[in-house]
Design a protein around this motif. Structure first.
Motif, PDB file in Angstrom:
ATOM      1  N   HIS A 256      24.917  38.576  26.167  1.00  0.00           N
ATOM      2  CA  HIS A 256      26.238  38.085  26.469  1.00  0.00           C
ATOM      3  C   HIS A 256      27.058  38.462  25.186  1.00  0.00           C
ATOM      4  N   SER A 257      28.088  39.077  25.169  1.00  0.00           N
ATOM      5  CA  SER A 257      29.226  39.111  24.334  1.00  0.00           C
ATOM      6  C   SER A 257      30.328  38.129  24.603  1.00  0.00           C
ATOM      7  N   ARG A 258      30.652  37.117  23.531  1.00  0.00           N
ATOM      8  CA  ARG A 258      31.745  36.258  23.667  1.00  0.00           C
ATOM      9  C   ARG A 258      32.786  36.957  23.158  1.00  0.00           C
ATOM     10  N   GLU A 259      32.872  37.898  22.337  1.00  0.00           N
ATOM     11  CA  GLU A 259      34.116  38.683  22.222  1.00  0.00           C
ATOM     12  C   GLU A 259      34.794  39.530  23.319  1.00  0.00           C
ATOM     13  N   LEU A 260      33.903  40.223  24.040  1.00  0.00           N
ATOM     14  CA  LEU A 260      34.180  40.975  25.032  1.00  0.00           C
ATOM     15  C   LEU A 260      34.351  40.365  26.274  1.00  0.00           C
ATOM     16  N   SER A 261      33.613  39.025  26.504  1.00  0.00           N
ATOM     17  CA  SER A 261      33.631  38.240  27.704  1.00  0.00           C
ATOM     18  C   SER A 261      32.776  38.945  28.754  1.00  0.00           C
ATOM     19  N   ARG A 262      31.741  39.653  28.222  1.00  0.00           N
ATOM     20  CA  ARG A 262      30.870  40.472  28.998  1.00  0.00           C
ATOM     21  C   ARG A 262      29.494  39.965  28.838  1.00  0.00           C
ATOM     22  N   THR A 263      28.753  40.083  30.120  1.00  0.00           N
ATOM     23  CA  THR A 263      27.452  40.088  30.190  1.00  0.00           C
ATOM     24  C   THR A 263      26.705  41.283  30.548  1.00  0.00           C
ATOM     25  N   PHE A 264      25.639  41.815  29.634  1.00  0.00           N
ATOM     26  CA  PHE A 264      24.829  42.833  29.797  1.00  0.00           C
ATOM     27  C   PHE A 264      23.624  42.658  30.084  1.00  0.00           C
TER      28      PHE A 264
END
Length: 339
Positions: free
Chosen positions: A99-107
């Motif tokens: 999960h990237s908090r900066e991008l607000s995305r989960t991969f």
């Protein structure tokens, strides 16, 4: 139907070789190589001669014989305990979530990890039926005879059983999975690697294959598309395995990407529903179709028979199948419903 399953003998070498040449490649357990097949027959002879009850690294090669013509028209194999002579490698499908908090995305990245999770399992494999005999339930007889053999020699097998299904092979005999992954590290075609593995084992995988997980997204489209898929000719076999009680927990073959099915021996339908009975009488018409088997080790035989429930003295069996098993009233045999 005049077919019977029996354990293989040294004089089956030529017919096994002829069968192996018809597989079309990708059948690691049935190579079109006389020396490799002869070694399998020697291993089978040694296993059948052993009287102990311990689980050892053994091979039981069985054949389907036409009792009328004497021709061998199919074959299958049981490996009592894989991963003893050399490691038993598989790829395990998994997912890494980040999960990237900066991008607000989960991969969620799908990955293939090289593992030896299935070492110590019993393996059923090498099943091949002559193209002209693919009717009348002979494929089912080939497959389920292995389970009856395991049941009737239960102390010589463990708790888990696996079955590797051949993966997708293209018209030229190549493997899209191999070409997209392992072939890049080994400098050999799929056919070359498959033949080498069948004869020498897969230790070269351990020597040369990277141990780090493989991100599926980095593979080419052809390789990604076939991961975990059986060869089109193996779809029926996969359905039979599922009906028997095997599941697909996400292991794939390191060569062609085909699925590895896993089951618990005591929970397999054939084993759970089989029963030992006494032959009370022989009849000449009618009855319910069953798989029937008798004999230990080299004397093991399995066929289809028509069974009638009789008195307390035992069951009644049709004359032809009794003759194929060479049993008489008063002797015992194992039976399980065909369906």
């Amino acid at each position: 139907m005049s077919f019977v399953m029996r354990t293989a003998r040294a004089d089956d070498l030529q017919t096994l070789y002829e069968l192996a040449k018809q597989t079309g490649g990708g059948f690691t357990n049935l190579p079109a190589d006389r020396k490799a097949l002869e070694e399998k027959l020697v291993r089978t002879e040694l296993a059948l001669a052993r009287e102990g009850g311990e689980v050892e690294d053994e091979l039981i090669l069985m054949v389907l014989e036409n009792c009328t013509t004497g021709q061998v028209r199919g074959t299958c194999q049981i490996f009592s305990k894989v991963g003893q002579s050399w490691p038993f490698y598989s790829y395990r499908l998994g997912v890494l979530t980040q999960h990237s908090r900066e991008l607000s995305r989960t991969f969620r990245a799908e990955m293939l990890s090289l593992v030896t999770d299935l070492e110590g399992s019993t393996e059923v494999g090498g099943l091949f039926l002559h193209p002209r005999e693919r009717a009348e339930g002979l494929g089912l007889l080939l497959a389920r005879s292995r389970y009856l053999y395991i049941r009737n020699h239960r102390e010589r097998f463990g708790e888990r059983v696996i079955a590797e299904l051949r993966g997708v092979i293209d018209e030229a005999g190549g493997s899209p999975f191999w070409d997209g992954l392992a072939g890049r590290f080994f400098g050999m075609t799929f056919q070359e690697a498959d033949e080498f593995n069948a004869i020498h084992g897969n230790q070269f995988i351990a020597d040369l294959m990277p141990k780090t997980p493989i991100y599926i997204a980095m593979l080419n489209e052809g390789a990604r598309a076939v991961i975990g898929l059986p060869h089109p000719n193996g779809r029926a076999a996969m359905r039979m395995l599922e009906t028997e009680g095997f599941t697909n927990p996400g292991y794939v073959d390191i060569f062609d990407g085909g699925p590895t099915m896993v089951g618990q021996i005591n929970s397999l339908q054939t084993i759970a529903h089989a029963q030992d009975v006494t032959l009370g009488s022989i009849h000449d018409d009618g009855g319910e179709k069953h798989l029937i088997a008798c004999g230990q080790r080299a004397e093991f035989r399995c066929t289809y028979g028509l069974v009638k429930r009789a008195s307390n003295e035992g069951v009644s069996l049709d004359r032809e199948s009794a003759e194929r098993l060479a049993i008489e009233p008063g002797q015992s045999f194992t039976m399980v419903p065909r369906a």
